[in-house]
Design an enzyme around this catalytic site. Structure first.
Site, PDB file in Angstrom:
ATOM      1  N   CYS A 115       4.520 -37.850  23.074  1.00 18.66           N
ATOM      2  CA  CYS A 115       4.413 -39.088  23.870  1.00 18.66           C
ATOM      3  C   CYS A 115       5.261 -40.123  23.146  1.00 18.66           C
ATOM      4  O   CYS A 115       4.746 -40.970  22.434  1.00 18.66           O
ATOM      5  CB  CYS A 115       2.960 -39.535  23.989  1.00 18.66           C
ATOM      6  SG  CYS A 115       1.842 -38.292  24.679  1.00 18.66           S
ATOM      7  N   ALA A 130       7.767 -42.626  23.784  1.00 12.29           N
ATOM      8  CA  ALA A 130       8.185 -44.011  24.024  1.00 12.29           C
ATOM      9  C   ALA A 130       7.268 -44.996  23.282  1.00 12.29           C
ATOM     10  O   ALA A 130       6.074 -44.739  23.163  1.00 12.29           O
ATOM     11  CB  ALA A 130       8.163 -44.300  25.525  1.00 12.29           C
ATOM     12  N   GLY A 163       9.764 -45.076  20.998  1.00 15.38           N
ATOM     13  CA  GLY A 163      10.717 -44.365  20.167  1.00 15.38           C
ATOM     14  C   GLY A 163      10.724 -44.724  18.696  1.00 15.38           C
ATOM     15  O   GLY A 163      11.527 -44.178  17.945  1.00 15.38           O
ATOM     16  N   GLY A 164       9.846 -45.606  18.269  1.00 15.41           N
ATOM     17  CA  GLY A 164       9.830 -45.982  16.855  1.00 15.41           C
ATOM     18  C   GLY A 164       9.501 -44.810  15.943  1.00 15.41           C
ATOM     19  O   GLY A 164      10.164 -44.589  14.920  1.00 15.41           O
ATOM     20  N   LYS A 165       8.479 -44.045  16.306  1.00 15.58           N
ATOM     21  CA  LYS A 165       8.093 -42.900  15.476  1.00 15.58           C
ATOM     22  C   LYS A 165       9.109 -41.769  15.609  1.00 15.58           C
ATOM     23  O   LYS A 165       9.352 -41.033  14.648  1.00 15.58           O
ATOM     24  CB  LYS A 165       6.686 -42.434  15.852  1.00 15.58           C
ATOM     25  CG  LYS A 165       5.603 -43.496  15.620  1.00 15.58           C
ATOM     26  CD  LYS A 165       4.225 -42.982  16.011  1.00 15.58           C
ATOM     27  CE  LYS A 165       3.167 -44.059  15.879  1.00 15.58           C
ATOM     28  NZ  LYS A 165       3.324 -45.139  16.869  1.00 15.58           N
ATOM     29  N   ASP A 168       5.128 -34.691  31.748  1.00 15.41           N
ATOM     30  CA  ASP A 168       3.759 -34.840  31.266  1.00 15.41           C
ATOM     31  C   ASP A 168       3.511 -33.729  30.256  1.00 15.41           C
ATOM     32  O   ASP A 168       3.603 -32.544  30.586  1.00 15.41           O
ATOM     33  CB  ASP A 168       2.780 -34.721  32.437  1.00 15.41           C
ATOM     34  CG  ASP A 168       1.345 -35.016  32.039  1.00 15.41           C
ATOM     35  OD1 ASP A 168       0.972 -34.796  30.864  1.00 15.41           O
ATOM     36  OD2 ASP A 168       0.562 -35.444  32.912  1.00 15.41           O
ATOM     37  N   ASP A 173       1.093 -38.817  19.573  1.00 12.21           N
ATOM     38  CA  ASP A 173       0.681 -40.226  19.549  1.00 12.21           C
ATOM     39  C   ASP A 173       0.144 -40.523  20.942  1.00 12.21           C
ATOM     40  O   ASP A 173       0.867 -40.963  21.823  1.00 12.21           O
ATOM     41  CB  ASP A 173       1.873 -41.105  19.193  1.00 12.21           C
ATOM     42  CG  ASP A 173       1.506 -42.568  19.036  1.00 12.21           C
ATOM     43  OD1 ASP A 173       0.306 -42.873  18.979  1.00 12.21           O
ATOM     44  OD2 ASP A 173       2.424 -43.401  18.989  1.00 12.21           O
ATOM     45  N   CYS A 208      -3.460 -45.666  18.431  1.00 19.98           N
ATOM     46  CA  CYS A 208      -3.554 -47.041  17.924  1.00 19.98           C
ATOM     47  C   CYS A 208      -4.878 -47.636  18.393  1.00 19.98           C
ATOM     48  O   CYS A 208      -4.919 -48.707  18.984  1.00 19.98           O
ATOM     49  CB  CYS A 208      -2.356 -47.872  18.359  1.00 19.98           C
ATOM     50  SG  CYS A 208      -2.062 -47.921  20.138  1.00 19.98           S
TER      51      CYS A 208
END
Length: 449
Positions: A268, A270, A272-274, A316, A335, A388
């Site tokens: 998952c 977006a 895209g930081g991780k 998905d 995530d 989170c």
């Protein structure tokens, strides 16, 4: 946002900002995200509207309680929203956003534009609040929603999950979060980047061994002011979010680090930081999924800026038949979609958007994702489950239930990384700093036996 800086940093007339903010708050009450509302806001009003909206949403419970005291009969929605915004701006604060008389004058002017017949009513309510402010504030804070500025169900869930910390967490949620950076490990380290920041006149500090690439700024700045940002040398990312990629790629206990060329799934991905952080730490064959093609555009933009490459696919993750080629992964980062209860400092609208039934629905999606992805992991491979969220239903309870269902799964506890991370001043990479430098997160590292 002080009274002295407000007029210069928020150039548009306050009455226009009040009207935009009232519309934004009303939209959040009706279930729209603040991000979507701000995207529709006129460009010249957007920064000021965002600043005021954040301020108001952090005080929304108290302001609503005060409005109910001062005007027990609920006024029309647009008038109610304007009143609520003005009351939040008049709420006692160490550094008031604006002078009292300015707020009242501009709120009445806004009312004349929005609902002329209500201008006198708005004026009377606000002036009464100023006369009786201490008593009204005390009465508003006798109710949990007025004291903690969260919905009652949210407060109760936190109290049950964290009986020793719930009040501290709720108060931390209303603080302004720091701006944290991730230094690109392929370009340098935090110590060297701190010198570049200092040369640019930007005060910052490193967060230490637990998040070695993390730097937290003394005050937020535009990304265009960050040395090397456009060249991909640094990214904006909370320190807690920076724990995910190391869990995936590094050695832990008896687990070796991922080998070069390891096949990794970011399920998952977006925004895209991780995804980018994974590629900064190791040379990987990485597949990044997301259900929304538009969100994948942002992932690609991040990768382009950082000069990284990955395969992106809109799908998905639960529907493996639609995207999986049958080759097992060495590692998976999940995530998962969640309540975002750990990041309400950064997104103060979340607490007002969520409903009690959302948590069970999200937990069901998380369980479906775990079940679907586990068969795609090779024996000996690792899966990092992250949310989170600080609600246990989306964290430890979710993982405990998964382990009960899968005898071939084993948890690997990693001190400081796995488990629930609460957004408290005595928690996270810089414990004891006096202010929380991390958002709330949950991580689990699972090995397939």
């Amino acid at each position: 946002m002080s009274s002295s800086s407000a007029s210069t940093s928020l150039a548009p007339p306050l009455q226009r900002l009040l009207l935009q903010t009232a519309d934004a708050v009303q939209a959040v009450r009706e279930g729209q995200s603040l991000t979507a509302v701000l995207a529709r806001c006129p460009q010249e009003l957007r920064p000021g509207t965002q600043a005021l909206s954040f301020h108001v949403l952090r005080l929304l419970g108290a302001a609503q309680a005060a409005r109910a005291q001062l005007a027990p009969k609920t006024p029309p929605p647009k008038v109610d929203s304007l009143l609520t915004v003005a009351l939040a701006l008049l709420w006692p604060a160490a550094t008031p956003p604006y002078a009292d008389h300015t707020v009242v004058d501009q709120a009445v002017s806004a009312a004349r534009k929005r609902a002329p017949a209500s201008a006198g009513f708005v004026n009377a309510v606000l002036r009464r609040f100023l006369r009786e402010r201490e008593a009204v504030v005390q009465a508003a804070q006798r109710e949990p929603q007025g004291e903690f500025n969260h919905p009652p169900w949210w407060i109760e869930r936190l109290r049950q999950d964290w009986p020793e910390h719930w009040q501290a967490v709720l108060r931390a949620n209303n603080e302004h979060p720091p701006m944290s950076l991730r230094v690109n490990a392929r370009h340098g380290d935090a110590a060297a980047y701190l010198q570049r920041l200092a040369a640019a006149g930007i005060a910052a500090r490193a967060l230490g061994a637990l998040a070695p690439q993390a730097v937290v700024l003394e005050r937020a700045v535009p990304v265009t002011a960050l040395p090397g940002f456009a060249e991909g040398e640094v990214s904006v990312q909370d320190a807690a979010a920076q724990l995910a990629a190391p869990l995936v790629v590094q050695a832990w206990q008896d687990l070796p680090p991922l080998a070069a060329g390891a096949r990794v799934l970011d399920a998952c991905s977006a925004p895209g930081g991780k995804t980018a952080h994974l590629l900064e730490l190791a040379d990987l064959e990485l597949l990044a999924l997301d259900t929304d093609p538009q969100r994948l555009v942002r992932v690609q933009d991040n990768l382009d800026r950082l000069h990284q490459r990955a395969s992106l696919k809109a799908a998905d993750a639960r529907d493996t038949a639609a995207w999986w080629d049958g080759r097992p992964f060495d590692a998976i980062l999940l995530d998962a979609p969640c309540s975002a209860s750990g990041i309400v400092r950064r997104h103060p609208d979340v607490r007002w958007l969520r409903r009690p039934g959302d948590i069970a629905q999200l937990a069901a999606i998380q369980a479906e994702l775990l079940e679907a992805l586990w068969p795609t992991l090779k024996p000996g491979g690792r899966l990092v489950y992250a949310t989170c969220s600080i609600f246990k239903a989306e964290g430890q309870d979710q993982v405990d239930a998964f382990l009960q269902r899968h005898s071939d799964a084993s948890p690997v506890p990693v001190q400081g990384f796995t488990g629930h991370l609460l957004p408290l001043a005595d928690n996270g990479p810089q414990a004891g700093a006096g202010v929380s430098v991390v958002d709330g997160f949950f991580y689990a590292l699972l090995i397939k036996n």
